[in-house]
Design a protein around this motif. Sequence first.
Motif, PDB file in Angstrom:
ATOM      1  N   LEU A 122       0.833  -1.202   0.000  1.00  0.00           N
ATOM      2  CA  LEU A 122       0.000   0.000   0.000  1.00  0.00           C
ATOM      3  C   LEU A 122       0.864   1.247   0.000  1.00  0.00           C
ATOM      4  CD1 LEU A 122      -2.589  -1.141   2.710  1.00  0.00           C
ATOM      5  CD2 LEU A 122      -2.806  -1.305   0.215  1.00  0.00           C
ATOM      6  N   ASP A 123       0.269   2.376  -0.335  1.00  0.00           N
ATOM      7  CA  ASP A 123       1.034   3.627  -0.371  1.00  0.00           C
ATOM      8  C   ASP A 123       1.429   4.126   1.013  1.00  0.00           C
ATOM      9  OD1 ASP A 123      -1.466   4.583   0.469  1.00  0.00           O
ATOM     10  OD2 ASP A 123      -1.573   6.158  -1.054  1.00  0.00           O
ATOM     11  N   ASN A 124       0.903   3.515   2.066  1.00  0.00           N
ATOM     12  CA  ASN A 124       1.326   3.842   3.436  1.00  0.00           C
ATOM     13  C   ASN A 124       2.415   2.879   3.926  1.00  0.00           C
ATOM     14  OD1 ASN A 124      -0.046   1.475   3.954  1.00  0.00           O
ATOM     15  ND2 ASN A 124      -1.655   2.419   5.189  1.00  0.00           N
ATOM     16  N   ASN A 125       2.975   2.104   2.990  1.00  0.00           N
ATOM     17  CA  ASN A 125       4.037   1.118   3.235  1.00  0.00           C
ATOM     18  C   ASN A 125       3.600  -0.109   4.021  1.00  0.00           C
ATOM     19  OD1 ASN A 125       6.145   2.308   1.725  1.00  0.00           O
ATOM     20  ND2 ASN A 125       6.389   3.828   3.343  1.00  0.00           N
ATOM     21  N   GLN A 126       2.320  -0.273   4.245  1.00  0.00           N
ATOM     22  CA  GLN A 126       1.816  -1.495   4.869  1.00  0.00           C
ATOM     23  C   GLN A 126       1.764  -2.594   3.809  1.00  0.00           C
ATOM     24  OE1 GLN A 126       0.967  -1.991   8.216  1.00  0.00           O
ATOM     25  NE2 GLN A 126       1.937   0.023   8.410  1.00  0.00           N
ATOM     26  N   GLY A 177      -8.756  -3.327   1.844  1.00  0.00           N
ATOM     27  CA  GLY A 177      -9.869  -2.383   1.855  1.00  0.00           C
ATOM     28  C   GLY A 177     -10.502  -2.237   3.225  1.00  0.00           C
ATOM     29  N   ALA A 178     -10.549  -3.326   3.983  1.00  0.00           N
ATOM     30  CA  ALA A 178     -11.149  -3.289   5.316  1.00  0.00           C
ATOM     31  C   ALA A 178     -10.236  -2.617   6.339  1.00  0.00           C
ATOM     32  CB  ALA A 178     -11.483  -4.715   5.776  1.00  0.00           C
ATOM     33  N   LEU A 179      -8.949  -2.912   6.273  1.00  0.00           N
ATOM     34  CA  LEU A 179      -8.013  -2.362   7.263  1.00  0.00           C
ATOM     35  C   LEU A 179      -7.531  -0.952   6.939  1.00  0.00           C
ATOM     36  CD1 LEU A 179      -5.744  -5.472   7.954  1.00  0.00           C
ATOM     37  CD2 LEU A 179      -7.547  -4.535   9.416  1.00  0.00           C
ATOM     38  N   TYR A 180      -7.370  -0.659   5.655  1.00  0.00           N
ATOM     39  CA  TYR A 180      -6.793   0.625   5.228  1.00  0.00           C
ATOM     40  C   TYR A 180      -7.647   1.220   4.103  1.00  0.00           C
ATOM     41  CZ  TYR A 180      -2.895  -1.570   7.653  1.00  0.00           C
ATOM     42  OH  TYR A 180      -2.107  -2.214   8.585  1.00  0.00           O
ATOM     43  N   PRO A 181      -8.888   1.617   4.406  1.00  0.00           N
ATOM     44  CA  PRO A 181      -9.811   2.039   3.353  1.00  0.00           C
ATOM     45  C   PRO A 181      -9.358   3.258   2.545  1.00  0.00           C
ATOM     46  CG  PRO A 181     -10.681   2.583   5.518  1.00  0.00           C
ATOM     47  CD  PRO A 181      -9.467   1.744   5.739  1.00  0.00           C
ATOM     48  N   ASN A 182      -8.478   4.062   3.084  1.00  0.00           N
ATOM     49  CA  ASN A 182      -8.033   5.259   2.370  1.00  0.00           C
ATOM     50  C   ASN A 182      -6.666   5.111   1.713  1.00  0.00           C
ATOM     51  OD1 ASN A 182     -10.385   6.732   3.081  1.00  0.00           O
ATOM     52  ND2 ASN A 182      -9.543   6.964   5.133  1.00  0.00           N
ATOM     53  N   ALA A 183      -6.049   3.966   1.885  1.00  0.00           N
ATOM     54  CA  ALA A 183      -4.732   3.731   1.279  1.00  0.00           C
ATOM     55  C   ALA A 183      -4.906   3.261  -0.156  1.00  0.00           C
ATOM     56  CB  ALA A 183      -3.958   2.698   2.092  1.00  0.00           C
ATOM     57  N   LYS A 184      -3.943   3.604  -0.987  1.00  0.00           N
ATOM     58  CA  LYS A 184      -3.938   3.137  -2.369  1.00  0.00           C
ATOM     59  C   LYS A 184      -3.052   1.900  -2.478  1.00  0.00           C
ATOM     60  CE  LYS A 184      -4.880   7.507  -4.617  1.00  0.00           C
ATOM     61  NZ  LYS A 184      -4.462   8.476  -5.627  1.00  0.00           N
ATOM     62  N   LYS A 239     -11.481   2.702  -8.156  1.00  0.00           N
ATOM     63  CA  LYS A 239     -11.746   3.491  -6.953  1.00  0.00           C
ATOM     64  C   LYS A 239     -10.602   4.453  -6.648  1.00  0.00           C
ATOM     65  CE  LYS A 239     -12.002   2.907  -1.965  1.00  0.00           C
ATOM     66  NZ  LYS A 239     -11.441   2.058  -0.953  1.00  0.00           N
ATOM     67  N   GLN A 240      -9.392   3.986  -6.715  1.00  0.00           N
ATOM     68  CA  GLN A 240      -8.251   4.815  -6.321  1.00  0.00           C
ATOM     69  C   GLN A 240      -7.735   5.699  -7.458  1.00  0.00           C
ATOM     70  OE1 GLN A 240      -5.559   1.755  -4.904  1.00  0.00           O
ATOM     71  NE2 GLN A 240      -4.354   1.822  -6.788  1.00  0.00           N
ATOM     72  N   GLU A 241      -8.261   5.491  -8.665  1.00  0.00           N
ATOM     73  CA  GLU A 241      -7.862   6.278  -9.838  1.00  0.00           C
ATOM     74  C   GLU A 241      -6.350   6.287 -10.035  1.00  0.00           C
ATOM     75  OE1 GLU A 241      -9.741  10.103  -9.298  1.00  0.00           O
ATOM     76  OE2 GLU A 241     -11.704   9.300  -9.851  1.00  0.00           O
ATOM     77  N   ALA A 242      -5.750   5.135  -9.779  1.00  0.00           N
ATOM     78  CA  ALA A 242      -4.305   4.953  -9.964  1.00  0.00           C
ATOM     79  C   ALA A 242      -4.056   3.486 -10.305  1.00  0.00           C
ATOM     80  CB  ALA A 242      -3.541   5.343  -8.707  1.00  0.00           C
ATOM     81  N   GLU A 243      -3.130   3.266 -11.208  1.00  0.00           N
ATOM     82  CA  GLU A 243      -2.823   1.902 -11.637  1.00  0.00           C
ATOM     83  C   GLU A 243      -2.171   1.088 -10.531  1.00  0.00           C
ATOM     84  OE1 GLU A 243      -0.480   2.614 -15.181  1.00  0.00           O
ATOM     85  OE2 GLU A 243      -2.290   2.593 -16.415  1.00  0.00           O
ATOM     86  N   ILE A 244      -2.414  -0.211 -10.564  1.00  0.00           N
ATOM     87  CA  ILE A 244      -1.818  -1.163  -9.635  1.00  0.00           C
ATOM     88  C   ILE A 244      -0.908  -2.081 -10.437  1.00  0.00           C
ATOM     89  CG2 ILE A 244      -2.254  -3.050  -8.015  1.00  0.00           C
ATOM     90  CD1 ILE A 244      -5.117  -1.845  -7.656  1.00  0.00           C
ATOM     91  N   GLU A 245       0.377  -2.132 -10.089  1.00  0.00           N
ATOM     92  CA  GLU A 245       1.300  -3.064 -10.737  1.00  0.00           C
ATOM     93  C   GLU A 245       1.010  -4.469 -10.220  1.00  0.00           C
ATOM     94  OE1 GLU A 245       5.408  -2.062 -10.049  1.00  0.00           O
ATOM     95  OE2 GLU A 245       5.162  -0.056 -10.881  1.00  0.00           O
ATOM     96  N   ILE A 246       0.961  -5.426 -11.126  1.00  0.00           N
ATOM     97  CA  ILE A 246       0.698  -6.813 -10.753  1.00  0.00           C
ATOM     98  C   ILE A 246       1.870  -7.675 -11.221  1.00  0.00           C
ATOM     99  CG2 ILE A 246      -0.905  -8.758 -10.931  1.00  0.00           C
ATOM    100  CD1 ILE A 246      -2.228  -6.244  -9.782  1.00  0.00           C
ATOM    101  N   TYR A 247       2.462  -8.433 -10.304  1.00  0.00           N
ATOM    102  CA  TYR A 247       3.521  -9.393 -10.607  1.00  0.00           C
ATOM    103  C   TYR A 247       2.977 -10.778 -10.291  1.00  0.00           C
ATOM    104  CZ  TYR A 247       6.668  -5.372 -10.496  1.00  0.00           C
ATOM    105  OH  TYR A 247       7.277  -4.161 -10.746  1.00  0.00           O
ATOM    106  N   PHE A 248       3.152 -11.738 -11.210  1.00  0.00           N
ATOM    107  CA  PHE A 248       2.660 -13.084 -10.910  1.00  0.00           C
ATOM    108  C   PHE A 248       3.598 -14.140 -11.475  1.00  0.00           C
ATOM    109  CE2 PHE A 248       0.370 -11.427 -14.589  1.00  0.00           C
ATOM    110  CZ  PHE A 248       0.398 -12.446 -15.528  1.00  0.00           C
TER     111      PHE A 248
END
Length: 161
Positions: free
Chosen positions: A53-57, A84-91, A126-135
């Motif tokens: 997350l953007d809060n480093n969690q 989403g449940a623990l950090y609803p405002n984090a991206k 929701k966050q209007e920012a892309e999420i990088e996905i590594y798999f």
Amino acid sequence: MTKQVSISTKFDVFENLNVLPNDVQELMQKAIETRNNAYAPYSRFHVGAAILLDNNQIVLGSNQENAAYPSGLCAERVAIFQAGALYPNAKIVKMAITAASSIHTTTSPIPPCGACRQSMAEYEFKQEAEIEIYFMGETGEVYKSDSVSNLLPLSFDKKFL
């Protein structure tokens, strides 16, 4: 007259876990560790996910199966709903996903299922920012997608409602 639409996606391919950027290696290592917590007595297919997350969690998830199959939940959704449940405002900045089978070694990158892609897309919208996905599988190449929309072109979102 009909017209044709062409849709393409692009992935960066890393030879293995060791050539990933250090921060992604660490995130993938957490996904690997949490993969061991999967409850998968039916499929014997263990999946782990780690979200930065953007809060480093870092939020983790593993698949949780149920004898009533539709009642189980994939690792990606466990992690993303937990975030989403623990950090609803984090991206969500990036997500690492790994899958391994108890039956055979998985050596190909294993992408999220359709339901997970749709759930992940909701958070990207929701966050209007892309999420990088590594798999990745258990070993071998790692694929990187710059966004969930790259994994799920023509996605369904609130603009259709």
